[in-house]
Design an enzyme around this catalytic site. Sequence first.
Site, PDB file in Angstrom:
ATOM      1  N   ASN A   1      37.934 -60.671  53.261  1.00  0.00           N
ATOM      2  CA  ASN A   1      36.893 -59.873  52.354  1.00  0.00           C
ATOM      3  C   ASN A   1      35.653 -58.820  53.339  1.00  0.00           C
ATOM      4  O   ASN A   1      34.939 -58.022  53.136  1.00  0.00           O
ATOM      5  CB  ASN A   1      35.924 -60.113  51.272  1.00  0.00           C
TER       6      ASN A   1
ATOM      7  N   ASP B   1      38.010 -61.263  40.319  1.00  0.00           N
ATOM      8  CA  ASP B   1      38.454 -60.186  40.136  1.00  0.00           C
ATOM      9  C   ASP B   1      38.372 -58.607  39.704  1.00  0.00           C
ATOM     10  O   ASP B   1      38.207 -59.377  38.815  1.00  0.00           O
ATOM     11  CB  ASP B   1      39.883 -60.822  40.701  1.00  0.00           C
TER      12      ASP B   1
HETATM   13  C1  FPP Z   1      36.692 -58.891  44.003  1.00  0.00           C
HETATM   14  O1  FPP Z   1      36.314 -57.926  42.966  1.00  0.00           O
HETATM   15  C2  FPP Z   1      35.518 -59.867  43.848  1.00  0.00           C
HETATM   16  C3  FPP Z   1      34.554 -59.843  45.102  1.00  0.00           C
HETATM   17  C4  FPP Z   1      35.359 -59.647  46.509  1.00  0.00           C
HETATM   18  C5  FPP Z   1      33.280 -60.914  44.862  1.00  0.00           C
HETATM   19  C6  FPP Z   1      33.035 -61.555  44.525  1.00  0.00           C
HETATM   20  C7  FPP Z   1      31.054 -61.345  44.341  1.00  0.00           C
HETATM   21  C8  FPP Z   1      31.135 -61.738  42.813  1.00  0.00           C
HETATM   22  C9  FPP Z   1      31.681 -61.540  41.780  1.00  0.00           C
HETATM   23  C10 FPP Z   1      29.104 -61.149  43.599  1.00  0.00           C
HETATM   24  C11 FPP Z   1      28.217 -61.717  43.743  1.00  0.00           C
HETATM   25  C12 FPP Z   1      28.685 -63.363  43.617  1.00  0.00           C
HETATM   26  C13 FPP Z   1      27.970 -64.072  43.296  1.00  0.00           C
HETATM   27  C14 FPP Z   1      28.481 -65.101  43.463  1.00  0.00           C
HETATM   28  C15 FPP Z   1      26.494 -63.484  42.981  1.00  0.00           C
HETATM   29  P1  FPP Z   1      37.015 -56.329  44.085  1.00  0.00           P
HETATM   30  O2  FPP Z   1      36.199 -55.686  44.312  1.00  0.00           O
HETATM   31  O3  FPP Z   1      38.222 -56.810  45.132  1.00  0.00           O
HETATM   32  O4  FPP Z   1      37.957 -55.555  42.735  1.00  0.00           O
HETATM   33  P2  FPP Z   1      38.761 -54.983  43.038  1.00  0.00           P
HETATM   34  O5  FPP Z   1      40.557 -55.457  42.652  1.00  0.00           O
HETATM   35  O6  FPP Z   1      39.102 -54.262  41.414  1.00  0.00           O
HETATM   36  O7  FPP Z   1      38.480 -53.497  43.814  1.00  0.00           O
END
Ligand code: FPP
Length: 239
Positions: free
Chosen positions: A64, A16
């Site tokens: 998501n 996250d």
């Molecule tokens: C949460 O950050 C992250 C995600 C919803 C997606 C995770 C994806 C990756 C780490 C990159 C691609 C994955 C792979 C396996 C290559 P957020 O967007 O919810 O952050 P925030 O809460 O700060 O908005």
Amino acid sequence: MITDKNIPRHIAIIMDGNGRWAKQRGLSRLQGHKEGAQSVRAIVRACKDEGVKYLTLYAFSTENWARPKEEVAGLMKLLVDFLKEQECELHENKVRLRVIGRTEDMPILVQSELKRVIKATSAYDSGNLTLALSYGGRSEIVRSARLIAEQVRGGRLKPSDIDEATIAENLYAPDVPDPDLMIRTSGEMRISNFLLWQLSYSELYITDTLWPDFRAEQFHEAILEYGRRRRRFGDIDAT
Ligand code: FPP
């Protein structure tokens, strides 16, 4: 010094904070995810160095899909790029790729890349990388219940024979042991529908570090902290 017995066999991670990381720098959310993908690479590598055999990453939840279309498309592209770029290293280190979740919801290109790499690495056992994609813990348990109901309807199983093992055997990846440690980055104190069944006795490690800043050093710190915990599984502390 940590000994083998203190190394978690299976670590699950809620990655996250990509959005917040980007916002702090005046960058787009997608740039945050890109940097997050670099952390994924670093942590897959760190598992080998630390001796962690199973890693499960929450890469995309069923919730998501509600994000803006461009962000979802960007994440899908990152996944395909990741699979293409990581494949070599998976072979080199004999790491088996698995996926859990409603993969049928993923774009066809992601599905075909996943299928290809899963098949190509299926014989490996030095490491195990599981990506949770279009994954939700409740929906995984519902799916298990449906599969069990089919077995009962087919006369292969009696309702009175259903126990915890039956539920577990019908989850997405029954051969993967339950996580010993669950890490969540960026400070939120929630499980967010991740591995609801499997996390029952896992140690939780929540850090304020945002996922793009979570690299080998921070991972090592989490493992050290795990080593200091006493896992009692509901029993009393004998020492
Ligand atoms: C949460 O950050 C992250 C995600 C919803 C997606 C995770 C994806 C990756 C780490 C990159 C691609 C994955 C792979 C396996 C290559 P957020 O967007 O919810 O952050 P925030 O809460 O700060 O908005």
